[in-house]
Design a protein around this motif. Structure first.
Motif, short mmCIF file in Angstrom:
data_model
loop_
_atom_site.label_atom_id
_atom_site.label_comp_id
_atom_site.label_asym_id
_atom_site.label_seq_id
_atom_site.Cartn_x
_atom_site.Cartn_y
_atom_site.Cartn_z
N SER A 277 7.06 -5.25 -9.45
CA SER A 277 6.05 -4.29 -9.01
C SER A 277 4.68 -4.73 -9.48
O SER A 277 4.55 -5.56 -10.39
CB SER A 277 6.37 -2.89 -9.55
OG SER A 277 6.25 -2.87 -10.97
N SER A 289 0.28 2.31 -7.26
CA SER A 289 1.08 1.16 -6.87
C SER A 289 0.34 0.36 -5.81
O SER A 289 -0.12 0.91 -4.81
CB SER A 289 2.44 1.62 -6.33
OG SER A 289 3.16 0.52 -5.81
N ASN A 298 8.83 -1.86 -4.98
CA ASN A 298 9.83 -2.44 -5.88
C ASN A 298 10.26 -3.84 -5.45
O ASN A 298 11.26 -4.37 -5.94
CB ASN A 298 11.04 -1.53 -6.00
CG ASN A 298 11.77 -1.37 -4.67
OD1 ASN A 298 11.21 -1.69 -3.61
ND2 ASN A 298 12.99 -0.87 -4.71
#
Length: 367
Positions: A277, A289, A298
């Protein structure tokens, strides 16, 4: 990538990089050729505040030729984007120049805007030297480069080369300042050949590629802070958050609602192997993210060459799954929604580990 037995142990990338807002800096060339070190900590290579931006051209130098494992997807489907890892295939060089004197060559488009002036350009290349064959590390510091419509010129590394060997792989990254060459050659298809990477099949797989990062000035573009860092660091296999690497960037002074982008070059990340990540936090606030449609949160280092989840320039060949080579640009704007004086980038490794080579960031600057 293959057996976790060969993966690097935890390497501390940086607890903090505090960057000044001064003039561009570049590491000086060593007089007798660059040294090689197993770990090169990330350091600032270039920084400027100017009207302009950052662009890059990139491609992998090797791809699958045929399946070598029962579970492998067909090679043709993997090239088109199916999940697949390089250790499941017999890997062979990509060759686009039809020159019998080169054993690998690939092209990618550099999209410098019309009317722009190149202020800095750096070429990065790297790969695995040990697969079905062993390539000599003495050749790590040299590639051939042809500007659009031009002939090959030898480019030699001018800084410390990251070079790490272990029980299975023999990995490296080299780089060189190519500013004069890019100022002359300009926009168009650039060709890079003779990447020192091994072909064949093994439990750790074959991988390698190149990325040309270019900063430019253009009076009609917004005032931006342009920043480039590089190094050679390993992310521990399956270490998760505790074994991740962090880069702290200070002195941004980005206003609320600023636009930005962040680019990463990484090696040996596998499409479909989960756990890796990339997140960013502005001023110790909400963590965001950095991911998109082609780079899930992921599985962010998944062998793609994209910008905001899409192809953004012509490549020859133009594989979607590059089987161990990543050069992606992510939208940084969500992390800048409240403004930012600093950014903290956090990388975590997939279940089989990977290498980090380059980080570049572009953010709006206050007038």
């Amino acid at each position: 990538m293959g057996s976790p037995r060969r993966i690097l142990g935890t390497l501390g990338l940086l607890s903090c990089l505090t960057l000044s807002a001064n003039a561009p800096v570049a590491q000086a060339a060593e007089p007798v050729g660059p040294r090689e070190l197993p770990r090169v900590p990330f350091t600032q290579r270039y920084q400027a505040v100017q009207h302009g931006g950052l662009v890059r051209a990139s491609n992998s130098g090797i791809s699958c030729r045929k399946e070598a494992a029962p579970q492998a997807e067909p090679c043709a489907e993997v090239k088109r984007g199916a999940a697949g890892v390089n250790s499941d295939f017999e890997m062979f060089y990509s060759e686009v120049d039809k020159d019998p004197d080169t054993y690998n060559s690939t092209r990618a488009e550099l999209k410098v805007p019309p009317g722009a002036k190149v202020s800095y350009a750096r070429l990065y290349w790297g790969g695995n030297l040990r697969v079905g064959e062993q390539k000599p590390p003495q050749d790590n510091g040299r590639v051939l480069v042809a500007e659009p419509g031009g002939a090959y010129k030898a480019v030699l590394a001018d800084t410390v080369i990251g070079h790490r060997t272990d029980a299975g792989s023999d990995a490296y990254q080299a780089s060189a300042d190519v500013t004069p060459l890019v100022r002359k050659g300009g926009a168009g298809l650039w060709t890079v050949a003779q990447l020192n990477i091994a072909m064949g099949q093994s439990d750790v797989g074959a991988w390698g590629g190149w990325t040309l990062v270019v900063a430019y000035e253009h009076p009609q573009e917004p005032l931006r802070r342009l920043s480039l860092w590089d190094g050679f660091e390993g992310l521990v296999a399956g270490g998760g958050e505790a074994a991740g690497e962090t880069v702290e960037i200070a002195g941004l002074d980005a206003a609320a609602g600023s636009a930005g982008r962040a680019g990463v070059v990484a090696y040996d990340g596998d499409r479909g192997t989960l756990g890796d990540s990339l997140t960013v936090t502005a001023d110790s606030g909400r963590r965001v993210s950095l991911s998109d449609a082609e780079n899930p949160f992921n599985d962010v280092m998944n062998s793609t060459i994209t910008e905001f989840g899409r192809p953004s320039f012509v490549r020859q060949p133009e594989h979607i799954n590059n089987l161990g080579y990543d050069a992606d640009v992510f939208d940084l704007s969500p992390a800048l929604s409240g403004g930012a004086r600093s950014l903290s980038f956090k990388f975590t490794g997939e279940s089989q580990g990977q290498f980090l080579g380059v980080l570049f960031v572009q953010t709006d600057a206050r007038r």
